[in-house]
Design an enzyme around this catalytic site. Structure first.
Site, PDB file in Angstrom:
ATOM      1  N   CYS A 138      12.207  -2.369   6.592  1.00  0.00           N
ATOM      2  CA  CYS A 138      11.992  -3.547   5.738  1.00  0.00           C
ATOM      3  C   CYS A 138      13.082  -3.650   4.665  1.00  0.00           C
ATOM      4  O   CYS A 138      13.193  -2.778   3.803  1.00  0.00           O
ATOM      5  CB  CYS A 138      10.620  -3.421   5.093  1.00  0.00           C
TER       6      CYS A 138
ATOM      7  N   CYS B  66      14.741  -5.187   9.201  1.00  0.00           N
ATOM      8  CA  CYS B  66      14.054  -6.469   9.355  1.00  0.00           C
ATOM      9  C   CYS B  66      14.429  -7.342   8.167  1.00  0.00           C
ATOM     10  O   CYS B  66      14.274  -6.918   7.016  1.00  0.00           O
ATOM     11  CB  CYS B  66      12.535  -6.237   9.370  1.00  0.00           C
TER      12      CYS B  66
ATOM     13  N   ASP C  27      17.348 -11.306 -11.323  1.00  0.00           N
ATOM     14  CA  ASP C  27      16.004 -10.985 -10.799  1.00  0.00           C
ATOM     15  C   ASP C  27      16.135 -10.600  -9.332  1.00  0.00           C
ATOM     16  O   ASP C  27      17.070 -11.012  -8.658  1.00  0.00           O
ATOM     17  CB  ASP C  27      15.054 -12.177 -10.958  1.00  0.00           C
ATOM     18  N   ASP C  28      15.191  -9.785  -8.849  1.00  0.00           N
ATOM     19  CA  ASP C  28      15.327  -9.306  -7.470  1.00  0.00           C
ATOM     20  C   ASP C  28      14.962 -10.370  -6.455  1.00  0.00           C
ATOM     21  O   ASP C  28      15.501 -10.385  -5.355  1.00  0.00           O
ATOM     22  CB  ASP C  28      14.492  -8.034  -7.252  1.00  0.00           C
TER      23      ASP C  28
ATOM     24  N   TYR D  36      13.036  -4.750  -3.565  1.00  0.00           N
ATOM     25  CA  TYR D  36      12.012  -4.835  -4.602  1.00  0.00           C
ATOM     26  C   TYR D  36      10.981  -3.707  -4.609  1.00  0.00           C
ATOM     27  O   TYR D  36      10.652  -3.173  -5.661  1.00  0.00           O
ATOM     28  CB  TYR D  36      11.262  -6.171  -4.461  1.00  0.00           C
TER      29      TYR D  36
ATOM     30  N   SER E 281      12.255  -3.738 -11.779  1.00  0.00           N
ATOM     31  CA  SER E 281      12.833  -3.675 -10.436  1.00  0.00           C
ATOM     32  C   SER E 281      14.268  -4.198 -10.373  1.00  0.00           C
ATOM     33  O   SER E 281      15.042  -3.794  -9.516  1.00  0.00           O
ATOM     34  CB  SER E 281      11.949  -4.417  -9.428  1.00  0.00           C
TER      35      SER E 281
ATOM     36  N   GLY F 193       0.410  -0.502  -4.853  1.00  0.00           N
ATOM     37  CA  GLY F 193      -0.867  -1.186  -4.707  1.00  0.00           C
ATOM     38  C   GLY F 193      -1.761  -0.892  -5.886  1.00  0.00           C
ATOM     39  O   GLY F 193      -1.971   0.274  -6.221  1.00  0.00           O
TER      40      GLY F 193
ATOM     41  N   CYS G 140       0.827  -1.213   0.000  1.00  0.00           N
ATOM     42  CA  CYS G 140       0.000   0.000   0.000  1.00  0.00           C
ATOM     43  C   CYS G 140       0.862   1.264   0.000  1.00  0.00           C
ATOM     44  O   CYS G 140       1.992   1.263   0.474  1.00  0.00           O
ATOM     45  CB  CYS G 140      -0.943   0.100   1.194  1.00  0.00           C
TER      46      CYS G 140
HETATM   47  P1  AMP Z   1       7.396 -15.453  -7.997  1.00  0.00           P
HETATM   48  O1  AMP Z   1       6.981 -15.612  -9.387  1.00  0.00           O
HETATM   49  O2  AMP Z   1       6.297 -15.805  -7.034  1.00  0.00           O
HETATM   50  O3  AMP Z   1       8.675 -16.149  -7.652  1.00  0.00           O
HETATM   51  O4  AMP Z   1       7.615 -13.891  -7.758  1.00  0.00           O
HETATM   52  C1  AMP Z   1       8.838 -13.278  -7.960  1.00  0.00           C
HETATM   53  C2  AMP Z   1       8.679 -12.028  -8.774  1.00  0.00           C
HETATM   54  O5  AMP Z   1       7.646 -11.189  -8.250  1.00  0.00           O
HETATM   55  C3  AMP Z   1       9.983 -11.259  -8.749  1.00  0.00           C
HETATM   56  O6  AMP Z   1      10.346 -11.064 -10.091  1.00  0.00           O
HETATM   57  C4  AMP Z   1       9.660  -9.940  -8.070  1.00  0.00           C
HETATM   58  O7  AMP Z   1      10.021  -8.879  -8.922  1.00  0.00           O
HETATM   59  C5  AMP Z   1       8.183  -9.938  -7.801  1.00  0.00           C
HETATM   60  N1  AMP Z   1       7.858  -9.875  -6.352  1.00  0.00           N
HETATM   61  C6  AMP Z   1       8.533 -10.380  -5.343  1.00  0.00           C
HETATM   62  N2  AMP Z   1       7.913 -10.171  -4.168  1.00  0.00           N
HETATM   63  C7  AMP Z   1       6.806  -9.492  -4.423  1.00  0.00           C
HETATM   64  C8  AMP Z   1       5.738  -8.979  -3.620  1.00  0.00           C
HETATM   65  N3  AMP Z   1       5.712  -9.145  -2.319  1.00  0.00           N
HETATM   66  N4  AMP Z   1       4.766  -8.329  -4.243  1.00  0.00           N
HETATM   67  C9  AMP Z   1       4.778  -8.163  -5.549  1.00  0.00           C
HETATM   68  N5  AMP Z   1       5.745  -8.633  -6.355  1.00  0.00           N
HETATM   69  C10 AMP Z   1       6.754  -9.297  -5.819  1.00  0.00           C
END
Ligand code: AMP
Length: 463
Positions: free
Chosen positions: A239, A435, A348-349, A245, A286, A29, A2
């Site tokens: 955080c 954190c 990737d982040d 990210y 990102s 958000g 948010c």
């Molecule tokens: P996943 O596909 O579930 O492994 O998500 C990883 C991807 O989502 C990464 O490329 C991040 O850029 C993005 N990401 C990671 N954490 C979050 C989050 N809490 N909310 C939204 N996007 C995220």
């Protein structure tokens, strides 16, 4: 996550400024947005599900008259998506109207909610933010800043909030400082508050400062008052994932520029996990600063491998697995001319559930890459976040139940490496004030209440 804003001016334009601020916080958000504005007596609001540009049509802002306003972009953590959970929450109290916009998550919300219900109050949403709003209305105190100071003692966990009363905008941040919140001077009299400095800069603000952990800021007309924290936490809990990210790279937080932090994450990752390759590509947007850092440190050409459709929101923010999967395909296409025959490092982040990397690795291979090496600029995410970032549950977190080689098998890369905890802490700096519970399980505030809570019970009761 948010995003929140607060505006106090002497001109009748607060809602419009709030709207511009929310635009700059859209990435925080995308499920819903809302603005409440006060003309000094009456508070009016408009909120709905959708992007900021969808929620506010011409004319709607004009109806939100007044020189003070708060706003919110929503990304659900507790509380399911849905109209009842959209913010700001606006109520009538003994002391006049009160609206609240909240970024964060309080871990004792279930207990506080039961307490309100036991006192005969009704709730219309499942959001911890509504609980906070009602608690404020029933606190002892002769004015809103006293009531807010009282209420803050009861809220355990993360909250960066803005409040609107008939004639004031208030803001505060939890004593651990989980999520960012900043205040700046507007160019034509008055002040703005926003989750990120990028939003304040969009509004032309100068003299930007961070709302300190535990501090309350009160805006009235073009006056500003700071009420220092009474008991800031000895161990801060900013955080780490905001740096990795969530925050926009143009943000400055805690004397750090987020773009710089991300470049450092990439540089350290290149030193920790080098690989022979022809090109380094980011997963935009990102990971771009980190990929620049990785490439510079490794002495490998940085290029683009993906084209991102910028009109699709962040895929992760779509709350179901099916929509998220669909989202990745809609969001990225590849640049085969940069990838064909190349040994590629894809930066990737983070890997959360593993959905994104799995598809992206395949896309890079389909574009003709001879090798795909994935480098992730944070450690494996092994624990859920209870402080406002939707990481998913233990069940959903791929690194909770798979080792790094198993994750590599899952995503189908030639190699996979995560940044070490030490490397991440060095890049961000000052680990005692951050954190990193999602990587370690070392929660700065006990989360048992949240785990044992009444989550879900409400959802069945009101449809
Ligand atoms: P996943 O596909 O579930 O492994 O998500 C990883 C991807 O989502 C990464 O490329 C991040 O850029 C993005 N990401 C990671 N954490 C979050 C989050 N809490 N909310 C939204 N996007 C995220």
């Amino acid at each position: 996550m948010c995003g929140v804003v607060g505006i106090s001016t002497t001109a009748d334009e607060a809602a419009r400024l709030g709207y511009f601020g929310l635009f700059a916080l859209q990435h925080r958000g995308q499920e819903a947005a809302g603005i409440a504005a006060s003309d000094g007596r009456v508070v009016r609001q408009h909120k709905a599900e959708g992007l900021v540009s969808q929620v506010f049509e011409a004319g709607q802002l004009d109806a939100l008259v007044g020189s003070q306003a708060i706003g919110h972009t929503r990304y659900s953590t507790t509380g399911a998506p849905g109209h009842r959970n959209t913010q700001p929450f606006l109520i009538e109290t003994m002391f006049g109207p009160l609206a609240l916009a909240h970024n964060g998550n309080i871990v004792n919300a279930a207990e506080l909610r039961t307490d309100l219900l036991a006192r005969g109050m009704g709730l219309q949403s499942s959001s911890d933010s509504e609980v906070m709003t009602l608690m404020l209305a029933s606190m002892a105190g002769t004015n809103w800043e006293e009531r807010l100071a009282q209420a803050m003692h009861h809220w355990m966990g993360a909250f960066s909030i803005t409040l609107l009363t008939s004639h004031q905008v208030l803001a505060c941040r939890d004593r651990w400082g989980f999520h960012p919140l900043h205040v700046g001077e507007l160019p034509d009299r008055g002040h703005a508050i926003a989750s990120e400095t990028g939003a304040l800069r969009t509004l032309g603000c100068t003299r930007m400062t961070e709302v300190a952990p535990g501090e309350i800021v009160v805006l009235e007309g073009d006056d500003i008052r700071h009420i220092p924290a009474i008991d800031p936490a000895a161990r801060g809990a900013r955080c780490s994932f905001e740096h990795i990210y969530f925050t926009r790279p143009d943000a400055d937080w805690d004397d750090r520029n987020v773009h710089d932090v991300r470049q450092r994450l990439g540089r350290i990752l290149a030193r920790e996990s080098p690989v022979a390759a022809d090109v380094v590509i980011p997963v935009p947007d990102s990971s771009t600063p980190a990929a620049i850092g990785y490439a510079a440190e490794a002495g490998i050409t940085y290029t683009e491998g993906f084209v991102k459709n910028r009109y699709i929101g962040r895929t992760f923010i779509e709350p179901t697995a099916h929509l998220r999967k669909q989202g990745v395909a809609l969001k990225f296409t590849t640049l085969p001319s940069n990838l064909a025959g190349k040994r590629v490092v894809m930066v990737d982040d983070s890997i959360v559930r593993g959905t994104t990397s799995l598809q992206l690795v395949q896309m890079v291979r389909d574009a003709g890459a001879s090798e795909v090496h994935v480098r992730v600029t944070c450690p494996p995410i092994t624990h859920p976040c209870h402080f406002g970032v939707d990481m998913g549950t233990y069940e959903e977190l791929i690194a909770h139940h798979r080792t790094v080689p198993e994750i590599n098998d899952h995503i189908g890369a030639d190699s996979l490496a995560f940044l070490s905890l030490e490397g991440m802490r060095t890049a961000i700096g000052d680990p005692s004030q951050h954190c990193d519970a999602c990587f370690t399980g070392d929660y700065p505030v006990p989360v048992q209440l949240s785990l044992d809570g009444l989550k879900g019970q409400f959802e069945g009761m009101l449809q």
